[in-house]
Design a protein around this motif. Sequence first.
Motif, PDB file in Angstrom:
ATOM      1  N   SER A  17       1.129 -20.074  38.562  1.00  0.00           N
ATOM      2  CA  SER A  17       0.742 -20.635  37.443  1.00  0.00           C
ATOM      3  C   SER A  17      -0.243 -19.863  36.580  1.00  0.00           C
ATOM      4  O   SER A  17      -1.177 -19.326  37.673  1.00  0.00           O
ATOM      5  CB  SER A  17       0.024 -22.216  37.744  1.00  0.00           C
ATOM      6  OG  SER A  17       1.315 -22.850  38.091  1.00  0.00           O
ATOM      7  N   ILE A  18      -0.811 -19.934  35.577  1.00  0.00           N
ATOM      8  CA  ILE A  18      -1.665 -19.446  34.944  1.00  0.00           C
ATOM      9  C   ILE A  18      -2.471 -20.108  33.784  1.00  0.00           C
ATOM     10  O   ILE A  18      -1.628 -20.841  33.171  1.00  0.00           O
ATOM     11  CB  ILE A  18      -1.021 -18.059  34.013  1.00  0.00           C
ATOM     12  CG1 ILE A  18      -0.188 -16.960  34.899  1.00  0.00           C
ATOM     13  CG2 ILE A  18      -2.336 -17.356  33.143  1.00  0.00           C
ATOM     14  CD1 ILE A  18       0.561 -16.068  34.158  1.00  0.00           C
ATOM     15  N   ARG A  19      -3.831 -20.282  34.014  1.00  0.00           N
ATOM     16  CA  ARG A  19      -4.438 -21.102  33.084  1.00  0.00           C
ATOM     17  C   ARG A  19      -5.666 -20.448  32.287  1.00  0.00           C
ATOM     18  O   ARG A  19      -6.446 -19.459  33.070  1.00  0.00           O
ATOM     19  CB  ARG A  19      -5.069 -22.378  33.525  1.00  0.00           C
ATOM     20  CG  ARG A  19      -6.019 -23.052  32.741  1.00  0.00           C
ATOM     21  CD  ARG A  19      -6.312 -24.372  33.159  1.00  0.00           C
ATOM     22  NE  ARG A  19      -7.572 -25.163  32.364  1.00  0.00           N
ATOM     23  CZ  ARG A  19      -7.639 -26.219  32.219  1.00  0.00           C
ATOM     24  NH1 ARG A  19      -6.508 -26.976  32.654  1.00  0.00           N
ATOM     25  NH2 ARG A  19      -8.485 -26.594  31.174  1.00  0.00           N
ATOM     26  N   LYS A  20      -5.562 -20.389  31.060  1.00  0.00           N
ATOM     27  CA  LYS A  20      -6.691 -19.677  30.464  1.00  0.00           C
ATOM     28  C   LYS A  20      -7.457 -20.719  29.387  1.00  0.00           C
ATOM     29  O   LYS A  20      -6.915 -21.333  28.639  1.00  0.00           O
ATOM     30  CB  LYS A  20      -6.285 -18.633  29.548  1.00  0.00           C
ATOM     31  CG  LYS A  20      -5.381 -17.269  30.325  1.00  0.00           C
ATOM     32  CD  LYS A  20      -6.367 -16.845  30.832  1.00  0.00           C
ATOM     33  CE  LYS A  20      -5.963 -15.535  31.750  1.00  0.00           C
ATOM     34  NZ  LYS A  20      -6.832 -14.804  32.664  1.00  0.00           N
ATOM     35  N   ASP A  21      -8.955 -20.592  29.709  1.00  0.00           N
ATOM     36  CA  ASP A  21      -9.693 -21.422  28.986  1.00  0.00           C
ATOM     37  C   ASP A  21     -10.382 -20.750  27.938  1.00  0.00           C
ATOM     38  O   ASP A  21     -10.871 -19.604  28.210  1.00  0.00           O
ATOM     39  CB  ASP A  21     -10.687 -22.481  29.993  1.00  0.00           C
ATOM     40  CG  ASP A  21     -10.397 -23.423  30.726  1.00  0.00           C
ATOM     41  OD1 ASP A  21      -9.919 -24.355  30.135  1.00  0.00           O
ATOM     42  OD2 ASP A  21      -9.819 -22.786  31.798  1.00  0.00           O
ATOM     43  N   ALA A  22     -10.539 -21.167  26.744  1.00  0.00           N
ATOM     44  CA  ALA A  22     -11.033 -20.283  25.635  1.00  0.00           C
ATOM     45  C   ALA A  22     -12.648 -20.237  25.992  1.00  0.00           C
ATOM     46  O   ALA A  22     -13.299 -21.220  26.155  1.00  0.00           O
ATOM     47  CB  ALA A  22     -11.103 -21.057  24.361  1.00  0.00           C
ATOM     48  N   SER A  23     -13.132 -18.978  26.075  1.00  0.00           N
ATOM     49  CA  SER A  23     -14.266 -18.584  26.355  1.00  0.00           C
ATOM     50  C   SER A  23     -15.351 -18.873  25.145  1.00  0.00           C
ATOM     51  O   SER A  23     -16.649 -19.079  25.287  1.00  0.00           O
ATOM     52  CB  SER A  23     -14.580 -17.323  26.533  1.00  0.00           C
ATOM     53  OG  SER A  23     -14.366 -16.480  25.751  1.00  0.00           O
TER      54      SER A  23
END
Length: 742
Positions: A134-140
């Motif tokens: 799984s990959i999760r990316k939160d907006a910086s």
Amino acid sequence: MAAAGISISSFGGNSFGEETNKKQNVGTSNQPPFDITPTKRAIERLLTQIEHSDQITRDKQYVNQIDFEARPTKDGADYFEIGTRGNRPVIKGTSPAVLLAGFNWYLKYVVGANITWNGTQLNLPNKLPAPSQSIRKDASVDNRFALNDTTDGYTEPYETWEYWEHEIDLLALHGINKVLVYPGQEAVYYHTLQEFGYSKTELRNWIPNPAHQPWWLLQNMCCFANPISEELIQKRIALGQKIVKRLRKLGMTPVFPGYYGTVPRDFDEKHSDAHVIPQGTWAGGFERPGWLDPTGKYFPEVAETFYRHQSELFGDSSMYKMDLLHEGGTAGDVDVRAASKAVQNSLRDAHSDATWAILGWRDNPLPETIEAVDTSKMLILDGISEMYSDLNREEEWNGTPYAFGTIWNFGGNTTMGANMAVWNDKFWRWHAKSNSALSGIAMMPEAIDNNPVAFEFFTELAWRDEPVDFDDWFETWTRFRYGGMDEDAVTAWRALAQTAYSMPDNGSRTMAQVGLYGSRPSFDTLSQRYNTAEFACALPALLNVDRALRDNSAYRYDLMDVTRQVLSNRSFDLLPRIEKAYNEQNIEQFREYTDLWLRYIELMDAVVSTHEQMLLGPWVEDARSMASSEEEAARLEYDARSLITVWGNQDVASVLHDYAKREWAGLLSDFYYSRWQKFFDEREAALAENRKPNEIDWYLLENEWARKQNDYAVEPTGDIYQISQRVLEEIRDDPLPFGSDC
């Protein structure tokens, strides 16, 4: 902060995955927070670029292999997740556009594919793989802003909805959520000022045509290549309405110009009790509009009318861009603090929760403005983040929220390069400050549709949490750019990464140097921002890339652009030799070198003729196509041609000629070639006759070309691989150094 390495052994996703957080509790309602249909339709459009008929080429079949889920924001912040359900990929995100950003991450770092505004590589398997982790990316950052005020002039003044639809898809795919929208905004002034005593004819003579219109909206100029027609205003209203409708469907914010006082210079003649401050001229010769005193009696009324018409035409927004006293504007006897507050108050009266976006450029924003306004409702789009090493935006702007910005291109100049190494360091240092006011990125090249690697890298800043290992990132770029691992591709991009894409923040212009073929002829040269011999090593390496990885438009674009740039960079070595031969009155050597110079222009024209984005013909044809009469067609063509050559009238041309130069097919072989040939012929004649060369009236010749209505190719021709091989052979045989390590 440790650098995040991203090297991979396959496109399975292991090195890119992060353990996803536990599924959020989103309440008991089964109603999704938004409709995912716009995301799926955008993917269908984007995947129509697949080039191989022996694949599954029906885009809907690919879309149907992925599950998309709408998710609420986490504490107001965007994020996307890429996971698995059974053996199917699942992408979750907080808006239709964020879902597209997740899809783009999946394409690059799981599938190994790439979509940019300069070529694609979509050699997709029949069955799309699920990520192995799984990959999760939160907006910086919350604000992910795109486009410059000048973009509507330098990139797409006469483009249609077909262009804009694709552009919006690409911006969403790369995580952008706020887009500056200028098409159609002239109509707001057109309708507003009719309520203050102006006739339609007066206003159509005041409003510039589209190529020059951005500088009118910036309060820099008026009245050039006029009049604009009623029909064209209506066409641009319709285009602008389509743009904002699509942005809203994707969950993106259209950013409109706000009202900060622009009026015709004679506004106080029609309204004797109005206070209008003359703004003089801009760029040496353009009459600037007047500035209506924001603290005076008329400003609130004009502003209310402006915002009312804007909302009627395009709806409301939560962000409006205004640059008070831009590039030499004068306040006269007006109190800037009071004026700034009045501008913000009028915006709030019309849109109570709106943010004022302002460009951080030169003296903008003025300290008096920062002191006076509610800075919690302001966003400074920093245009020089990458230029200087000693900036402290928190101190300089008193904690006002700002976006880390880049302007890697000025005027549409066709040059490779961007300050990517600076971004990779400075963005994260500024972001990590304890008192950081950094709340966005701002991608603001003056013209877009160039430097795709910069587009990719800069927009990724908003979806990472630390710097990347630069070498690893570029290696991975070559894999998803061309579709597989290739040592020669890595070698080529390593040369590019260490030169044109690692320029320092040393106070120089943020753009890489532009070759001299498109400059008005002289013996003047320019400083170079990177080692051109090292850069040139990318060309033989790209030509050696495995044949299996060459059959995509991404490779063809890159090979074209690198070949063009290598030829362009040769001008810096060759022009001093031409000057030396001339000064030494060595007519034989002068001829040899000037013949080589003109040959390079011919070669470059052949190189760029292979790509549709590098042709002069569409630029001219697009302008003509917007006309409703032959007379208007001539006027619009002049608007488009003049912008990329003389820019404006003779006084303006003395300052801005060739500012928007670009190494395009047709422009090279016709305009630039003929200028240099005339320059060389006159100097050769002067040598032969033992006299000083006669002065040449360049503006007369250039403006005569700009007023022509001849045709240029609108379809690409030639095989870029064969042409690039020929270029490499010729430059290796010429008398100039090439690069000992290539």
